[in-house]
Design a protein around this motif. Structure first.
Motif, PDB file in Angstrom:
ATOM      1  N   CYS A  37       0.835  -1.204   0.000  1.00  0.00           N
ATOM      2  CA  CYS A  37       0.000   0.000   0.000  1.00  0.00           C
ATOM      3  C   CYS A  37       0.873   1.259   0.000  1.00  0.00           C
ATOM      4  O   CYS A  37       0.608   2.207  -0.740  1.00  0.00           O
ATOM      5  N   LEU A  38       1.922   1.270   0.802  1.00  0.00           N
ATOM      6  CA  LEU A  38       2.830   2.419   0.846  1.00  0.00           C
ATOM      7  C   LEU A  38       3.535   2.605  -0.496  1.00  0.00           C
ATOM      8  O   LEU A  38       3.701   3.731  -0.971  1.00  0.00           O
ATOM      9  N   TYR A  39       3.942   1.503  -1.094  1.00  0.00           N
ATOM     10  CA  TYR A  39       4.635   1.599  -2.380  1.00  0.00           C
ATOM     11  C   TYR A  39       3.707   2.158  -3.459  1.00  0.00           C
ATOM     12  O   TYR A  39       4.086   3.055  -4.213  1.00  0.00           O
ATOM     13  N   ARG A  40       2.485   1.634  -3.545  1.00  0.00           N
ATOM     14  CA  ARG A  40       1.530   2.145  -4.546  1.00  0.00           C
ATOM     15  C   ARG A  40       1.297   3.639  -4.344  1.00  0.00           C
ATOM     16  O   ARG A  40       1.245   4.408  -5.306  1.00  0.00           O
ATOM     17  N   TYR A  41       1.138   4.046  -3.097  1.00  0.00           N
ATOM     18  CA  TYR A  41       0.904   5.460  -2.798  1.00  0.00           C
ATOM     19  C   TYR A  41       2.089   6.305  -3.264  1.00  0.00           C
ATOM     20  O   TYR A  41       1.914   7.311  -3.956  1.00  0.00           O
ATOM     21  N   CYS A  42       3.296   5.902  -2.905  1.00  0.00           N
ATOM     22  CA  CYS A  42       4.489   6.675  -3.268  1.00  0.00           C
ATOM     23  C   CYS A  42       4.695   6.742  -4.776  1.00  0.00           C
ATOM     24  O   CYS A  42       5.022   7.801  -5.313  1.00  0.00           O
ATOM     25  N   VAL A  43       4.496   5.629  -5.460  1.00  0.00           N
ATOM     26  CA  VAL A  43       4.690   5.604  -6.910  1.00  0.00           C
ATOM     27  C   VAL A  43       3.684   6.519  -7.599  1.00  0.00           C
ATOM     28  O   VAL A  43       4.015   7.197  -8.569  1.00  0.00           O
ATOM     29  N   GLN A  44       2.476   6.563  -7.093  1.00  0.00           N
ATOM     30  CA  GLN A  44       1.475   7.422  -7.712  1.00  0.00           C
ATOM     31  C   GLN A  44       1.692   8.892  -7.369  1.00  0.00           C
ATOM     32  O   GLN A  44       1.328   9.767  -8.149  1.00  0.00           O
ATOM     33  N   TRP A  76       0.440   6.732  11.180  1.00  0.00           N
ATOM     34  CA  TRP A  76       1.792   7.260  11.399  1.00  0.00           C
ATOM     35  C   TRP A  76       2.654   7.044  10.158  1.00  0.00           C
ATOM     36  O   TRP A  76       3.388   7.945   9.747  1.00  0.00           O
ATOM     37  N   LEU A  77       2.559   5.854   9.550  1.00  0.00           N
ATOM     38  CA  LEU A  77       3.360   5.553   8.357  1.00  0.00           C
ATOM     39  C   LEU A  77       3.034   6.515   7.215  1.00  0.00           C
ATOM     40  O   LEU A  77       3.937   7.054   6.567  1.00  0.00           O
ATOM     41  N   PHE A  78       1.747   6.756   6.989  1.00  0.00           N
ATOM     42  CA  PHE A  78       1.376   7.642   5.890  1.00  0.00           C
ATOM     43  C   PHE A  78       1.742   9.096   6.181  1.00  0.00           C
ATOM     44  O   PHE A  78       2.099   9.841   5.275  1.00  0.00           O
ATOM     45  N   ILE A  79       1.678   9.498   7.427  1.00  0.00           N
ATOM     46  CA  ILE A  79       2.108  10.850   7.790  1.00  0.00           C
ATOM     47  C   ILE A  79       3.597  11.010   7.511  1.00  0.00           C
ATOM     48  O   ILE A  79       4.039  12.004   6.923  1.00  0.00           O
ATOM     49  N   GLN A  80       4.397  10.015   7.900  1.00  0.00           N
ATOM     50  CA  GLN A  80       5.838  10.081   7.685  1.00  0.00           C
ATOM     51  C   GLN A  80       6.189  10.042   6.197  1.00  0.00           C
ATOM     52  O   GLN A  80       7.041  10.813   5.738  1.00  0.00           O
ATOM     53  N   VAL A  81       5.528   9.187   5.437  1.00  0.00           N
ATOM     54  CA  VAL A  81       5.782   9.110   3.999  1.00  0.00           C
ATOM     55  C   VAL A  81       5.413  10.433   3.338  1.00  0.00           C
ATOM     56  O   VAL A  81       6.134  10.937   2.480  1.00  0.00           O
ATOM     57  N   ASN A  82       4.308  11.009   3.767  1.00  0.00           N
ATOM     58  CA  ASN A  82       3.882  12.291   3.209  1.00  0.00           C
ATOM     59  C   ASN A  82       4.921  13.374   3.482  1.00  0.00           C
ATOM     60  O   ASN A  82       5.249  14.166   2.601  1.00  0.00           O
ATOM     61  N   LYS A  83       5.457  13.410   4.699  1.00  0.00           N
ATOM     62  CA  LYS A  83       6.505  14.394   5.035  1.00  0.00           C
ATOM     63  C   LYS A  83       7.741  14.187   4.167  1.00  0.00           C
ATOM     64  O   LYS A  83       8.318  15.158   3.659  1.00  0.00           O
ATOM     65  N   LEU A  84       8.143  12.946   4.001  1.00  0.00           N
ATOM     66  CA  LEU A  84       9.318  12.657   3.175  1.00  0.00           C
ATOM     67  C   LEU A  84       9.087  13.058   1.719  1.00  0.00           C
ATOM     68  O   LEU A  84       9.982  13.622   1.075  1.00  0.00           O
ATOM     69  N   LEU A  85       7.906  12.780   1.200  1.00  0.00           N
ATOM     70  CA  LEU A  85       7.595  13.172  -0.178  1.00  0.00           C
ATOM     71  C   LEU A  85       7.601  14.690  -0.337  1.00  0.00           C
ATOM     72  O   LEU A  85       8.084  15.224  -1.339  1.00  0.00           O
ATOM     73  N   ARG A  86       7.072  15.392   0.655  1.00  0.00           N
ATOM     74  CA  ARG A  86       7.082  16.863   0.604  1.00  0.00           C
ATOM     75  C   ARG A  86       8.504  17.402   0.632  1.00  0.00           C
ATOM     76  O   ARG A  86       8.827  18.338  -0.089  1.00  0.00           O
ATOM     77  N   ARG A 118      -4.198  15.159  -5.696  1.00  0.00           N
ATOM     78  CA  ARG A 118      -3.667  13.808  -5.922  1.00  0.00           C
ATOM     79  C   ARG A 118      -3.437  13.108  -4.584  1.00  0.00           C
ATOM     80  O   ARG A 118      -3.821  11.960  -4.392  1.00  0.00           O
ATOM     81  N   ASN A 119      -2.846  13.817  -3.635  1.00  0.00           N
ATOM     82  CA  ASN A 119      -2.554  13.240  -2.331  1.00  0.00           C
ATOM     83  C   ASN A 119      -3.834  12.851  -1.588  1.00  0.00           C
ATOM     84  O   ASN A 119      -3.939  11.761  -1.037  1.00  0.00           O
ATOM     85  N   ILE A 120      -4.815  13.728  -1.602  1.00  0.00           N
ATOM     86  CA  ILE A 120      -6.082  13.451  -0.913  1.00  0.00           C
ATOM     87  C   ILE A 120      -6.795  12.262  -1.544  1.00  0.00           C
ATOM     88  O   ILE A 120      -7.261  11.365  -0.838  1.00  0.00           O
ATOM     89  N   LEU A 121      -6.857  12.220  -2.875  1.00  0.00           N
ATOM     90  CA  LEU A 121      -7.500  11.090  -3.547  1.00  0.00           C
ATOM     91  C   LEU A 121      -6.797   9.774  -3.218  1.00  0.00           C
ATOM     92  O   LEU A 121      -7.439   8.777  -2.890  1.00  0.00           O
ATOM     93  N   LEU A 122      -5.488   9.766  -3.306  1.00  0.00           N
ATOM     94  CA  LEU A 122      -4.751   8.525  -3.061  1.00  0.00           C
ATOM     95  C   LEU A 122      -4.862   8.071  -1.619  1.00  0.00           C
ATOM     96  O   LEU A 122      -5.053   6.878  -1.349  1.00  0.00           O
ATOM     97  N   LEU A 123      -4.736   9.008  -0.684  1.00  0.00           N
ATOM     98  CA  LEU A 123      -4.816   8.624   0.722  1.00  0.00           C
ATOM     99  C   LEU A 123      -6.202   8.091   1.078  1.00  0.00           C
ATOM    100  O   LEU A 123      -6.331   7.141   1.841  1.00  0.00           O
ATOM    101  N   HIS A 124      -7.228   8.690   0.496  1.00  0.00           N
ATOM    102  CA  HIS A 124      -8.588   8.267   0.828  1.00  0.00           C
ATOM    103  C   HIS A 124      -9.004   7.003   0.065  1.00  0.00           C
ATOM    104  O   HIS A 124      -9.516   6.058   0.658  1.00  0.00           O
ATOM    105  N   ILE A 125      -8.769   6.983  -1.235  1.00  0.00           N
ATOM    106  CA  ILE A 125      -9.238   5.856  -2.045  1.00  0.00           C
ATOM    107  C   ILE A 125      -8.264   4.680  -1.976  1.00  0.00           C
ATOM    108  O   ILE A 125      -8.648   3.571  -1.625  1.00  0.00           O
ATOM    109  N   GLU A 126      -7.019   4.916  -2.320  1.00  0.00           N
ATOM    110  CA  GLU A 126      -6.038   3.829  -2.404  1.00  0.00           C
ATOM    111  C   GLU A 126      -5.638   3.305  -1.036  1.00  0.00           C
ATOM    112  O   GLU A 126      -5.520   2.108  -0.836  1.00  0.00           O
ATOM    113  N   CYS A 127      -5.436   4.214  -0.092  1.00  0.00           N
ATOM    114  CA  CYS A 127      -4.920   3.808   1.221  1.00  0.00           C
ATOM    115  C   CYS A 127      -6.015   3.647   2.262  1.00  0.00           C
ATOM    116  O   CYS A 127      -5.744   3.276   3.403  1.00  0.00           O
ATOM    117  N   ALA A 128      -7.245   3.949   1.901  1.00  0.00           N
ATOM    118  CA  ALA A 128      -8.419   3.767   2.761  1.00  0.00           C
ATOM    119  C   ALA A 128      -8.317   4.520   4.087  1.00  0.00           C
ATOM    120  O   ALA A 128      -8.783   4.045   5.112  1.00  0.00           O
TER     121      ALA A 128
END
Length: 178
Positions: A37-44, A76-86, A118-128
């Protein structure tokens, strides 16, 4: 502890167990649960830095497991990944976004959305993740988060299926044809 015992533990209990024992099998179970799930989110979100961001995330978790204090590990994982992507986005702000040519139409549409939508759609739809959690990650109000979600979804649907036909346009074309 057997592998079956690890599977029965919640993410938070497994993280606590890993934090106290540094048992690599506990970490592997956490990794297996969240890697896809984290990989799909990051790649998108940003395919150019996805692998680097995930490597930083998992190494950080291995070396310094977080104290969740009642929070969910998944959030926590998605918050950290989001910070790293930013952080990577800020460092690479001058470089133009490159979209790899062999992508599905849906992925191309997602890549064309503004970063926040893009971030909101992916976090809500892809990452549930619930929109309230997504709003916290983005540091915006829930109302604005819902607006960005709706707008992003409309833009993506328009990209995939074309603009929505308007009834008055059809009548105008029929009137001209007669």
């Amino acid at each position: 502890m057997s592998r079956k015992d690890y599977r029965q533990l919640s993410d938070e209990s497994l993280l606590d167990y890993y934090h106290s024992t540094r048992n690599i099998k506990a970490f592997r179970e956490l990794y297996a649960r969240h890697k896809d799930c984290l990989y799909r989110y990051c790649v998108q979100m940003d395919p150019a830095v996805a692998n680097e961001v995930l490597e930083i995330l998992w190494n950080g978790l291995l070396e310094h497991p977080p104290q969740l204090s009642g929070r969910l590990l998944r959030s926590w994982l998605f918050i950290q990944v989001n910070k790293l992507l930013r952080n990577h986005a800020c460092q690479n702000a001058q470089a133009p976004r490159r979209v790899p040519p062999a992508q599905s139409r849906a992925l191309q549409g997602i890549q064309q959305l503004p970063r926040i939508e893009r971030n909101i759609l992916l976090l809500h739809i892809e990452c549930a993740l619930p929109l309230a959690t997504v709003a916290d990650i983005e540091r915006i109000s829930l109302k604005r988060c819902k607006e960005h979600y709706r707008r992003g979804k409309e833009k993506l649907e328009e990209f995939l299926y074309g603009p929505q036909r308007q009834p008055w346009q059809l009548k105008a074309v029929e009137g001209v044809a007669q």
